[in-house]
Motif scaffolding. Sequence first.
Motif, short mmCIF file in Angstrom:
data_model
loop_
_atom_site.label_atom_id
_atom_site.label_comp_id
_atom_site.label_asym_id
_atom_site.label_seq_id
_atom_site.Cartn_x
_atom_site.Cartn_y
_atom_site.Cartn_z
N ASN A 40 10.67 1.94 -3.55
CA ASN A 40 11.54 1.41 -2.50
C ASN A 40 12.21 2.63 -1.88
O ASN A 40 13.09 3.24 -2.47
N THR A 66 8.10 -0.14 -0.27
CA THR A 66 8.92 -1.22 0.28
C THR A 66 10.11 -0.61 1.03
O THR A 66 10.49 0.53 0.80
N GLU A 67 10.68 -1.40 1.92
CA GLU A 67 11.80 -0.98 2.78
C GLU A 67 11.46 0.31 3.55
O GLU A 67 12.19 1.29 3.49
N ASP A 90 0.95 -0.08 7.42
CA ASP A 90 2.21 -0.72 7.12
C ASP A 90 2.34 -2.04 7.86
O ASP A 90 1.60 -2.31 8.81
N ARG A 93 8.88 -5.28 9.40
CA ARG A 93 9.58 -6.56 9.37
C ARG A 93 9.67 -7.12 10.79
O ARG A 93 9.91 -6.37 11.75
N THR A 101 6.81 -3.31 4.51
CA THR A 101 6.00 -2.84 3.38
C THR A 101 4.89 -1.93 3.92
O THR A 101 4.52 -2.02 5.09
N PHE A 124 5.63 -9.72 2.43
CA PHE A 124 4.59 -9.16 1.58
C PHE A 124 3.39 -8.75 2.42
O PHE A 124 3.20 -9.19 3.56
N ILE A 141 2.00 -6.21 -2.28
CA ILE A 141 3.23 -5.44 -2.16
C ILE A 141 4.31 -6.37 -1.62
O ILE A 141 4.15 -6.95 -0.54
N TYR A 143 8.55 -7.41 -1.03
CA TYR A 143 9.97 -7.04 -0.96
C TYR A 143 10.81 -8.29 -0.76
O TYR A 143 10.63 -9.03 0.20
N GLY A 179 6.46 -4.47 -6.36
CA GLY A 179 7.47 -4.52 -5.32
C GLY A 179 8.89 -4.52 -5.84
O GLY A 179 9.15 -4.45 -7.05
N ASP A 180 9.82 -4.62 -4.90
CA ASP A 180 11.24 -4.70 -5.21
C ASP A 180 11.64 -6.17 -5.14
O ASP A 180 11.69 -6.76 -4.06
N ASP A 221 12.49 -3.09 -9.61
CA ASP A 221 11.15 -2.80 -9.07
C ASP A 221 10.13 -3.09 -10.17
O ASP A 221 10.14 -2.46 -11.24
#
Length: 269
Positions: A40, A66-67, A90, A93, A101, A124, A141, A143, A179-180, A221
């Motif tokens: 992350n 993530t993030e 990637d 969002r 992600t 995801f 993956i 989040y 993932g987180d 995580d």
Amino acid sequence: MASQSVNNTKTRPSRPNLISIQRKPIFKEVKHPLSFCLVNIRSIRNKIADFTDYVCNNKFDFIAVTETWLKSIDDSLRAQLCLPGYKFYDRPREGKGGGGTALLHRDSLNITKSNCGQTESFEFSEWIIKSTGSCNIRLIILYKPPYLDDHRVPVSAFLKFFCYMESIVLSKEHLLNAGDFNLHVDMASDIDARKFLDLINSLGLQQHVDKPTHIHLHTLDLIITRKTSTIIQSVPRVHRHFSDHACVIGHLRIDKPSVKIRLGYIQEV
């Protein structure tokens, strides 16, 4: 007196037949397990140099991120993340900033995107890593944002939508969910974390990270596989921090594409 012709040319001895000797190189095929990293990064925008140095120094085969905080217009940043010998993909969002992600992987790996999505409780991306062996890897993956003033989504909503895992648990590929999750799975007293662990247990899944991954000493995580799977070579290790989260690194019991090393030569007549 009769003239006499003198030939001063010396007769050279004939050379023996030469044998042509060819050298054939000897190669050894070397195989190594796939190495992975989960991080992350909490905005990759201002950490590209440190992040790419870290990847190169550790020679990871694929990195789940993530993030990212990347936006659809950040093509120049994506170009900087395309290291020699690697590919970067990637999923930003949608609708607002933050999140996102990504997957950075060696270009020797055959990886395709299978699915991606975003709900009110998590986002995801799903990938298929084609193995040189008989079984591929389905990498997810994920989040899940924490419960905040600007994200008042209860864990119950996440658990409801996380049941989408039921549709892929029976897939033929090895399953790797990384993932987180923003759940304190290290705390037996945390009701939401207990519900989550009960849910993945009912799905025949298990969680492998056993050390804190956050600066507040919680395990957020996660690396999740099927209980029956032996894809994880050993317990994942917690490594350096790029944000308030630590990287999680490890190896899989699946070989990366083999390489040939030249050991020497053998002579052939």
